[in-house]
Design a protein around this motif. Sequence first.
Motif, PDB file in Angstrom:
ATOM      1  N   ARG A  58       0.848  -1.189   0.000  1.00  0.00           N
ATOM      2  CA  ARG A  58       0.000   0.000   0.000  1.00  0.00           C
ATOM      3  C   ARG A  58       0.881   1.234   0.000  1.00  0.00           C
ATOM      4  O   ARG A  58       1.774   1.360   0.837  1.00  0.00           O
ATOM      5  N   ASN A  59       0.642   2.131  -0.945  1.00  0.00           N
ATOM      6  CA  ASN A  59       1.417   3.370  -1.045  1.00  0.00           C
ATOM      7  C   ASN A  59       2.923   3.107  -1.043  1.00  0.00           C
ATOM      8  O   ASN A  59       3.694   3.883  -0.472  1.00  0.00           O
ATOM      9  N   GLY A  60       3.321   1.992  -1.653  1.00  0.00           N
ATOM     10  CA  GLY A  60       4.731   1.651  -1.722  1.00  0.00           C
ATOM     11  C   GLY A  60       5.256   0.906  -0.513  1.00  0.00           C
ATOM     12  O   GLY A  60       6.439   0.544  -0.460  1.00  0.00           O
ATOM     13  N   HIS A  61       4.414   0.650   0.496  1.00  0.00           N
ATOM     14  CA  HIS A  61       4.831  -0.054   1.707  1.00  0.00           C
ATOM     15  C   HIS A  61       4.436  -1.528   1.594  1.00  0.00           C
ATOM     16  O   HIS A  61       3.258  -1.847   1.468  1.00  0.00           O
ATOM     17  N   SER A  99      -3.628   7.706   7.841  1.00  0.00           N
ATOM     18  CA  SER A  99      -4.538   7.127   8.833  1.00  0.00           C
ATOM     19  C   SER A  99      -5.109   5.788   8.375  1.00  0.00           C
ATOM     20  O   SER A  99      -5.297   4.870   9.183  1.00  0.00           O
ATOM     21  N   GLU A 100      -5.357   5.656   7.071  1.00  0.00           N
ATOM     22  CA  GLU A 100      -5.878   4.389   6.556  1.00  0.00           C
ATOM     23  C   GLU A 100      -4.836   3.286   6.670  1.00  0.00           C
ATOM     24  O   GLU A 100      -5.162   2.144   7.012  1.00  0.00           O
ATOM     25  N   ASP A 101      -3.563   3.621   6.369  1.00  0.00           N
ATOM     26  CA  ASP A 101      -2.486   2.643   6.531  1.00  0.00           C
ATOM     27  C   ASP A 101      -2.431   2.147   7.965  1.00  0.00           C
ATOM     28  O   ASP A 101      -2.361   0.940   8.234  1.00  0.00           O
ATOM     29  N   LEU A 102      -2.452   3.082   8.899  1.00  0.00           N
ATOM     30  CA  LEU A 102      -2.317   2.736  10.313  1.00  0.00           C
ATOM     31  C   LEU A 102      -3.481   1.876  10.792  1.00  0.00           C
ATOM     32  O   LEU A 102      -3.294   0.974  11.619  1.00  0.00           O
ATOM     33  N   GLU A 103      -4.671   2.135  10.269  1.00  0.00           N
ATOM     34  CA  GLU A 103      -5.828   1.309  10.641  1.00  0.00           C
ATOM     35  C   GLU A 103      -5.681  -0.116  10.104  1.00  0.00           C
ATOM     36  O   GLU A 103      -6.077  -1.084  10.762  1.00  0.00           O
ATOM     37  N   LEU A 104      -5.089  -0.255   8.928  1.00  0.00           N
ATOM     38  CA  LEU A 104      -4.848  -1.596   8.371  1.00  0.00           C
ATOM     39  C   LEU A 104      -3.771  -2.338   9.164  1.00  0.00           C
ATOM     40  O   LEU A 104      -3.834  -3.561   9.316  1.00  0.00           O
ATOM     41  N   PHE A 105      -2.795  -1.600   9.665  1.00  0.00           N
ATOM     42  CA  PHE A 105      -1.720  -2.223  10.433  1.00  0.00           C
ATOM     43  C   PHE A 105      -2.203  -2.691  11.806  1.00  0.00           C
ATOM     44  O   PHE A 105      -1.702  -3.690  12.349  1.00  0.00           O
ATOM     45  N   LYS A 106      -3.145  -1.969  12.387  1.00  0.00           N
ATOM     46  CA  LYS A 106      -3.522  -2.145  13.782  1.00  0.00           C
ATOM     47  C   LYS A 106      -3.906  -3.584  14.154  1.00  0.00           C
ATOM     48  O   LYS A 106      -3.370  -4.138  15.136  1.00  0.00           O
TER      49      LYS A 106
END
Length: 353
Positions: free
Chosen positions: A142-145, A171-178
């Motif tokens: 996601r977004n290169g990560h 914020s969307e990335d962090l919610e997916l990581f959580k």
Amino acid sequence: MKRIFTIITLITAVVVTSCVKKEYVTEVNNDFTTNYEVFWNYVNENYCYLGDNYGYTKNVDWNAVYAEMMPQVKSATTEMELLEIMGKSIDYLKDGHVWIDTKFKHRGCMTFYYDENGVKYPKNYISGVVAEKYLGYPFKSRNGHVYGTITRDGKSFFYVHHADFSKVFNSEDLELFKPLIKKSSGIIYDIRTNPGGSAQYSLEMAGRFIKEKMLVGYQVVKSGKGYNDLTEPMPLYMMPVDAHDNWADIETMVLTNRDVYSTANMFASFMKLAPKVTLVGGITGGGGGQPTSYYLPNGWTVTMSAQRMSLDLDKVHIEPGVKPDIEVNISDADMAGRVDSILEKAIEELLKN
């Protein structure tokens, strides 16, 4: 008559205000000797690592570089020759924040990839191997990560490769990581190949790994044209993020190599201070000075470390790179066998907890 103008743009960071300055000429002058002299003087008066800079210097005799290069400049007949002479000059600085841009070629300084004995640092990164052998398909990107879960001996670890600090976790990335972090026994935060990006973001991201305000280093600014014209060290603090997005209670391994540069290098120095964080891999690439660009009379652009410089908590420059807590290099055999020795060591350390 040649007229030189200065444009100063103020950029406000988290705790300091720094200047990014560009100088340019309105009348083009293509004379090789003139351009080399202007280039040499820009470096001599503005480059921030020529003096005894709080115990650190590049150990470069810039006057000797002039004496060596000027005869070559006078005998040069093409722009490419002049560019290479300037390139050989900046190679003495061993600083990846120094380069020259022309209309026909970019000439960077790559000598920072070599140690004091002229030996090239190991690559310590195998492109694609984590997704291929450790995360498995379909891995998430996601977004290169690239991110996901690595499972070993009944435990799972959250892995993310943050390859560029100009691409931030939103914020969307962090919610997916959580949810992945919640069920993990540790975090593997891979910043290998990260060339830097936002200094403010590196502070904010590192703040996820602490619970209270922390002094993480100092910054000094070149204040004049003399080699040792510098300000007193100004303290730099890292602030924790809200508990909702805080990862300070989780054992974390940060993976590093020589391609970790600029603000990623700064991030590594911050993370080394976090209580539950361990740096694993190779020494980072440095880039502790803020780059500034100048125009030469012929229109070429010279960029170099010329403003703000970063020191660690002991007031030691991070320009030479940040040493890992656990040094691991990927051998030629492991490179050929596509075994990520650095990642393996990080997993081994996490399994101890």
